[in-house]
Write a protein that holds these residues in place. Structure first.
Motif, short mmCIF file in Angstrom:
data_model
loop_
_atom_site.label_atom_id
_atom_site.label_comp_id
_atom_site.label_asym_id
_atom_site.label_seq_id
_atom_site.Cartn_x
_atom_site.Cartn_y
_atom_site.Cartn_z
N ASN A 1 -31.10 11.84 -36.06
CA ASN A 1 -31.11 11.42 -35.16
C ASN A 1 -31.03 9.68 -35.35
N LYS A 2 -31.36 8.94 -36.40
CA LYS A 2 -31.21 7.65 -36.64
C LYS A 2 -29.41 7.33 -37.00
N LEU A 3 -28.93 8.13 -37.05
CA LEU A 3 -27.76 8.69 -37.59
C LEU A 3 -26.42 8.33 -35.79
N LEU A 4 -27.23 9.49 -34.58
CA LEU A 4 -26.80 9.69 -33.95
C LEU A 4 -26.92 8.50 -33.13
N LYS A 5 -28.43 7.77 -32.98
CA LYS A 5 -28.72 6.55 -32.86
C LYS A 5 -27.18 5.37 -32.37
N LEU A 6 -27.67 5.13 -33.86
CA LEU A 6 -26.16 4.19 -34.07
C LEU A 6 -24.93 4.08 -33.65
N PHE A 7 -24.30 5.85 -33.81
CA PHE A 7 -23.34 6.44 -33.25
C PHE A 7 -23.21 5.46 -30.91
N GLU A 8 -23.89 6.33 -31.54
CA GLU A 8 -24.65 5.64 -29.73
C GLU A 8 -24.26 4.65 -29.37
N LYS A 9 -25.09 3.71 -30.29
CA LYS A 9 -24.54 1.80 -29.81
C LYS A 9 -22.90 1.68 -30.32
N ASN A 10 -22.06 1.78 -31.08
CA ASN A 10 -21.06 1.91 -31.17
C ASN A 10 -20.39 2.99 -30.27
N LYS A 11 -20.79 3.82 -29.06
CA LYS A 11 -20.14 4.51 -28.15
C LYS A 11 -20.27 3.24 -26.98
N ASP A 12 -21.48 2.45 -26.81
CA ASP A 12 -21.89 1.47 -25.97
C ASP A 12 -20.65 0.57 -25.53
N VAL A 13 -21.03 0.44 -27.37
CA VAL A 13 -19.36 -1.17 -27.49
C VAL A 13 -17.85 -0.93 -27.13
N VAL A 14 -17.69 0.45 -27.02
CA VAL A 14 -16.47 0.43 -26.83
C VAL A 14 -16.11 0.95 -25.82
N TYR A 15 -17.55 1.63 -24.95
CA TYR A 15 -17.08 1.63 -23.27
C TYR A 15 -16.98 0.39 -22.58
N THR A 16 -18.10 -0.30 -22.95
CA THR A 16 -18.16 -2.17 -22.50
C THR A 16 -17.17 -2.21 -22.86
N ASN A 17 -16.05 -2.63 -23.69
CA ASN A 17 -14.47 -3.02 -24.12
C ASN A 17 -13.95 -2.91 -23.30
N PHE A 18 -14.23 -1.20 -23.15
CA PHE A 18 -12.90 -0.57 -22.46
C PHE A 18 -13.15 -1.05 -20.80
N LEU A 19 -14.03 -0.90 -20.37
CA LEU A 19 -14.27 -1.39 -18.66
C LEU A 19 -14.02 -3.46 -18.84
N LYS A 20 -14.02 -3.59 -19.21
CA LYS A 20 -13.60 -5.18 -19.50
C LYS A 20 -11.62 -4.76 -19.53
N TYR A 21 -11.32 -3.91 -20.19
CA TYR A 21 -9.85 -3.25 -20.11
C TYR A 21 -9.14 -3.20 -19.14
N GLN A 22 -10.21 -2.59 -18.40
CA GLN A 22 -9.92 -1.70 -17.31
C GLN A 22 -9.54 -2.54 -15.33
N GLN A 23 -10.53 -3.72 -15.64
CA GLN A 23 -10.83 -4.82 -14.83
C GLN A 23 -9.48 -5.78 -15.09
N GLU A 24 -9.64 -6.08 -16.47
CA GLU A 24 -8.26 -6.76 -16.69
C GLU A 24 -6.62 -6.54 -15.28
N LYS A 25 -7.23 -4.84 -15.86
CA LYS A 25 -5.51 -3.98 -15.89
C LYS A 25 -5.23 -4.05 -14.69
N ASN A 26 -6.72 -3.95 -13.49
CA ASN A 26 -6.44 -3.97 -12.28
C ASN A 26 -6.61 -5.78 -11.59
N ALA A 27 -6.57 -6.29 -12.12
CA ALA A 27 -6.70 -7.96 -12.05
C ALA A 27 -4.61 -7.30 -12.04
N ILE A 28 -4.76 -7.86 -12.63
CA ILE A 28 -2.97 -8.10 -12.73
C ILE A 28 -2.02 -6.87 -11.85
N ALA A 29 -2.80 -6.07 -12.09
CA ALA A 29 -2.09 -4.56 -10.72
C ALA A 29 -1.82 -5.66 -8.96
#
Length: 379
Positions: A351-379
């Motif tokens: 369960n400790k390991l799963l929480k670490l993966f969950e934190k990493n997922k959160d970082v990846v998803y946050t970066n993805f949202l930023k990428y989407q915003q930047e892509k939509n701004a360019i479009a």
């Protein structure tokens, strides 16, 4: 997890009753082999169909029966985690916002064969006013099952955390469809309570990570960033061992993968799956709908070292399609010198390991949202 039969302290099973106990999923091959070895019985096989009949022929002492019961009490189903976010429009901290909440009508009175063991428990953190955890436990009764299968107990929890001045994150952890149902019900009750008390605007909706948030190419990039491209101090990527996908029928398939046409579900299992030509070559990604990737890792965390597989999945995609929600879970797990750790310890470590993966997922998803915003701004 399996809950003990109500008469477990009064019965010393033998014969068919003992066979039913030994056949349970929480008693794995290594458990039975070790148990028999302690009786001086050695097998050159570890298959349950060979071990279970031998156990069923034994007359157990109360101590030996307690040993088998201990396996039951410490084996848990895998936790699965998914997250959602909610815009926050209050100056109150999370502690003050939830301290008077009442949980009612969580499970409908009719049509369900499971129930809460007790009222959900809110855990407050003394030094963290912007984070709380709601724990719950439920039972399901299957009266048509055998002696040791009739009652199952499942746990779950909801963690609510303020991650910025105007946003909170809700993390649901569950082990079964029943605890998933209760978790969703608790989240809905909490969301409505926040709106009624002006912590959240009434026109705001819960933001989940859904299959429809990504196009076909973005989704495979998201999977890769979570797995083979993961940046972590504790985990080392080894291989992609499973991928589930199908062709996008709205896209014309290139000649090289035209054989996939009209296939509703495709699975690749094995080694070096990411080197398969239509996965390795990005030009095919727009034609494929991936909904699951399982990757293997080695890990070193605190005093623990071992290997694990992690499943990143929109697991209900085949049923819910665009509305399928993203989640992660650990499918395989082993520790170096694993025999030195109790089953309870292993559950805690996993369960400790799963929480670490969950934190990493959160970082990846946050970066993805930023990428989407930047892509939509360019479009």
């Amino acid at each position: 997890m399996k809950q003990e039969h109500k008469d477990a302290n009064k019965i010393l099973p033998y014969g068919e009753l003992l066979r039913g106990l030994a056949n349970q999923g929480y008693l794995v091959k290594s458990d039975l082999k070790k148990f028999l070895r302690n009786r001086g019985i050695f097998f050159n096989t570890a298959e349950k169909e060979k071990l279970v009949p031998c156990v069923a022929c034994l007359l157990l002492s109360p101590i030996e029966f307690d040993e088998l019961r201990e396996y039951q009490n410490t084996k848990e189903d895998n936790f699965k985690k998914n997250t959602s976010r909610l815009n926050w429009s209050s100056e109150s901290n999370i502690f003050d916002a939830v301290k008077n909440i009442k949980f009612e009508n969580i499970i409908p009175d009719e049509g369900y064969n499971f129930y809460l063991v007790k009222e959900p428990n809110i855990i407050f953190y003394p030094k963290e006013k912007d984070k709380v955890r709601i724990e719950y436990e439920l039972e399901r009764n299957d009266f048509n099952k055998s002696f040791y299968e009739s009652t199952n107990r499942f746990r779950g929890e909801i963690e609510i955390e303020k991650i910025s001045e105007n946003e909170i994150k809700i993390t649901k952890s569950y082990t079964s469809s029943e605890s998933n149902f209760v978790g969703d019900s608790l989240i809905k009750i909490t969301e409505n309570y926040f709106k009624e008390n002006n912590h959240v605007s009434r026109n705001v909706t819960l933001k989940k990570i859904l299959f429809s948030d990504f196009d076909n190419e973005e989704r495979i990039v998201f999977f890769y960033r979570l797995s083979s491209n993961m940046d972590s101090t504790y985990f080392t990527f080894k291989d992609i061992v499973n991928m589930e996908f199908r062709p996008d029928n709205d896209e014309k398939l290139p000649e090289e993968i035209e054989w996939m046409k009209n296939k509703s579900e495709l699975k690749l299992k094995g080694k070096s799956i990411h080197d398969t030509f239509f996965i390795k070559d990005k030009k095919y990604h727009k034609n494929l709908q991936f909904w699951e990737m399982e990757s293997s890792y080695s890990f070193k965390f605190e005093i623990y070292e071992g290997n694990c597989n992690v499943v990143f999945t929109f697991k209900d995609y085949l049923n819910k399609n665009e509305k399928a929600e993203f989640e992660i879970n650990i499918s395989n797990f082993s520790l170096v010198n694993g025999s030195e750790f109790s089953n309870r310890d292993k559950v805690m470590i996993k369960n400790k390991l799963l929480k670490l993966f969950e934190k990493n997922k959160d970082v990846v998803y946050t970066n993805f949202l930023k990428y989407q915003q930047e892509k939509n701004a360019i479009a």
